[in-house]
Design an enzyme around this catalytic site. Structure first.
Site, short mmCIF file in Angstrom:
data_model
loop_
_atom_site.label_atom_id
_atom_site.label_comp_id
_atom_site.label_asym_id
_atom_site.label_seq_id
_atom_site.Cartn_x
_atom_site.Cartn_y
_atom_site.Cartn_z
CG ASP A 1 -2.94 -3.73 -5.74
OD1 ASP A 1 -2.05 -4.49 -6.19
OD2 ASP A 1 -3.53 -2.89 -6.43
CG ASP B 1 0.22 -6.73 -8.72
OD1 ASP B 1 -0.16 -6.26 -7.63
OD2 ASP B 1 -0.46 -6.68 -9.76
#
Length: 500
Positions: free
Chosen positions: A102, A320
């Site tokens: 992440d 992201d």
């Protein structure tokens, strides 16, 4: 400096050989070496742990300049896995965890053995594990008085639990899910790749989260993993902790494979490719914000107000890897969909399905859909294939149905480029020079990775390829090999297995 260290190691080897020779008497009987404790037996265990952590830190700083290679599993397909994850090993002896990759968050956290509402099994077919600090000899809880806790409390990344005097956290993600737990310190184990034939088993003390509670989608067993591996720029991210200790360069890269079974490459190091284009990061932002300037379809710029892409508050454009699809502000989404729909051939039938723009077709995507480019500051363009902005949704009326993988958000929202866009590309996060680069790539192939950002020195392991032209790097590698042999010889001498 490398040359002086090398000579010191060589001198130590000579001294050890002389000492070992002196330990054998005239008739050839080897004497037993008498060993004594350097510290009192009743020394406090925490003091010993602290001393060992400091020693490991010093050793790692002395033997830096490698890249850390992580395995990658998962896919970008929202109807298969919908996330990419890797393995981390924490504690002594190491405990293994599968954690989501992440780039939209900062902290590495894993579920704790004391978690009551954590999933017990995963639809991904992977075992779920829980970190047990009591079984680790190097585990240390973090108290409120710890200087690290004090610093992150000021940035709202931590809170002090006055009842237990432990440094705690509570995170909430963009999808409404979240976790809470305690900050702890323990060893992270990883493989440091020095060259094509030398992989060193390494470890370093790091601070990470031990989650005692999950909520939202994180409690769902369908895509359950053991935690999240945050790769943000915050000082507590693993990349920041390791680079500040001079263990790894302050750059990481990934190449997420979109086709087939997925997988890919994740390294703490810089993937090198001559086709990579770079764009600067927007400074002083908590995420990897980029200056998106325009969008084009088939080379034609769309009539979009550039002010919609300005970074301000919750507005802006971010990269992201923790987001499966992609999100685009309304003022850019509508012109994009209109341009794509106006460019397709008459054989494709546009329809609306559950509020989403979809298309029914009987031919391949590339034959009937246009190319789309997102243009960023510095002249860097990210060219999207149809498969980078459309998602296969099944079949309808005997035709294949593809829908927009970009979702519409209000103009005051954030444009997010998730795995749908990031797949099948090299992405380099150069935090030293505050820039992000990318290039189209088949992530099933090998890549070159630089040991030191910006220098002509490469290493490899598995999917990584190697070449090196640095004499300093060769000296270091030779020094490390001599050091390893020296330690082995000393160990054998002490055990009486080897004689001189």
């Amino acid at each position: 400096m490398a040359g002086r260290v090398f000579y010191v190691v060589a001198a130590a080897a000579v001294a050890l050989a002389a000492a070992a020779s002196a330990s054998t008497d005239a008739v050839g009987f080897r004497r037993v070496l008498s060993l004594e404790r350097a510290f009192p037996v009743k020394e406090d265990l925490e003091v010993s742990k602290a001393r060992d952590r400091a020693r490991r830190g010093r050793m790692l700083q002395s033997y830096s300049s490698g890249i850390v290679d992580f395995t990658v599993d998962g896919t970008s397909d929202p109807y298969a896995v919908g996330l990419y994850y890797t393995k981390v090993r924490l504690g002594s002896p190491p405990q293994e965890f599968n954690v989501q990759i992440d780039t939209g968050s900062d902290i590495l956290w894993v579920t704790c053995s004391s978690c009551n509402d954590c999933p017990q099994n995963s639809g991904l077919g992977i075992p779920l594990n829980f970190f047990n600090g009591a079984s680790s000899s190097t585990f240390s809880p973090m108290s409120c008085s710890d200087s690290i806790c004090a610093s992150i409390v000021q940035t709202a990344s931590a809170e002090c639990n006055s009842g237990s005097n432990q440094c705690a956290y509570s995170f909430k993600y963009g999808d409404g899910s979240g976790t809470s737990g305690l900050y702890v310190s323990d060893m992270l184990y990883f493989d440091t790749v020095m060259d094509a034939s030398l992989i060193v088993n390494s470890s370093a003390p790091i601070v990470f989260g031990c989650s005692t509670s999950l909520f939202g989608d994180l409690t769902d067993s369908d895509r359950a993993v053991d935690g999240i591996f945050g790769f943000g720029q915050n000082g507590l991210s693993v990349i920041s902790q390791l680079s500040s200790s001079r263990i790894t360069p302050k750059v990481f890269s990934h190449c997420l494979k979109g086709e087939g079974s997925g997988g890919g490459i994740l390294v703490l190091g810089e993937i090198m490719d001559p086709r990579i284009v770079y764009t600067p990061l927007v400074p002083s932002q908590p995420h990897y914000n980029l200056h998106l300037q325009s969008i084009a379809v088939n080379g034609q710029l769309l009539p979009i107000d550039q002010g919609l892409f300005t970074t301000s508050g919750n507005r802006g454009t971010i990269i992201d890897s923790g987001t499966t699809l992609a999100y685009l502000v309304e003022g850019a989404y509508d012109p994009l969909v209109a341009a794509i729909t106006g460019s397709i051939s008459p054989s494709v039938r546009p329809i609306t399905s559950k509020g989403n723009q979809c298309y029914l077709l009987s031919t391949g995507l590339a034959e009937v859909f246009p190319g789309v480019s997102f243009n960023f500051a510095g002249g860097a363009s990210m060219v999207l294939r149809p498969i980078d902005y459309l998602v296969h949704m099944g079949f309808a009326d005997g035709a294949t149905m593809w829908c927009m993988g970009f979702l519409k958000v209000p103009n005051q929202g954030t444009t997010i480029l998730g795995d749908l866009v990031l797949k099948d590309k090299i992405f380099v996060y150069d935090l030293v020079h505050q820039r992000i680069g990318w290039a189209d790539y088949d992530c099933a192939l090998s890549v070159n990775v630089s040991i030191t950002s910006g220098k002509d020195e490469y290493v490899s392991a598995g999917q990584l390829s190697v070449s090196s032209s640095s004499s300093t790097g060769e000296i270091f590698k030779a020094m490390h090999r001599y050091y390893c042999v020296l330690v082995l010889v000393l160990h054998l001498l002490l055990l009486g297995i080897l004689s001189l």
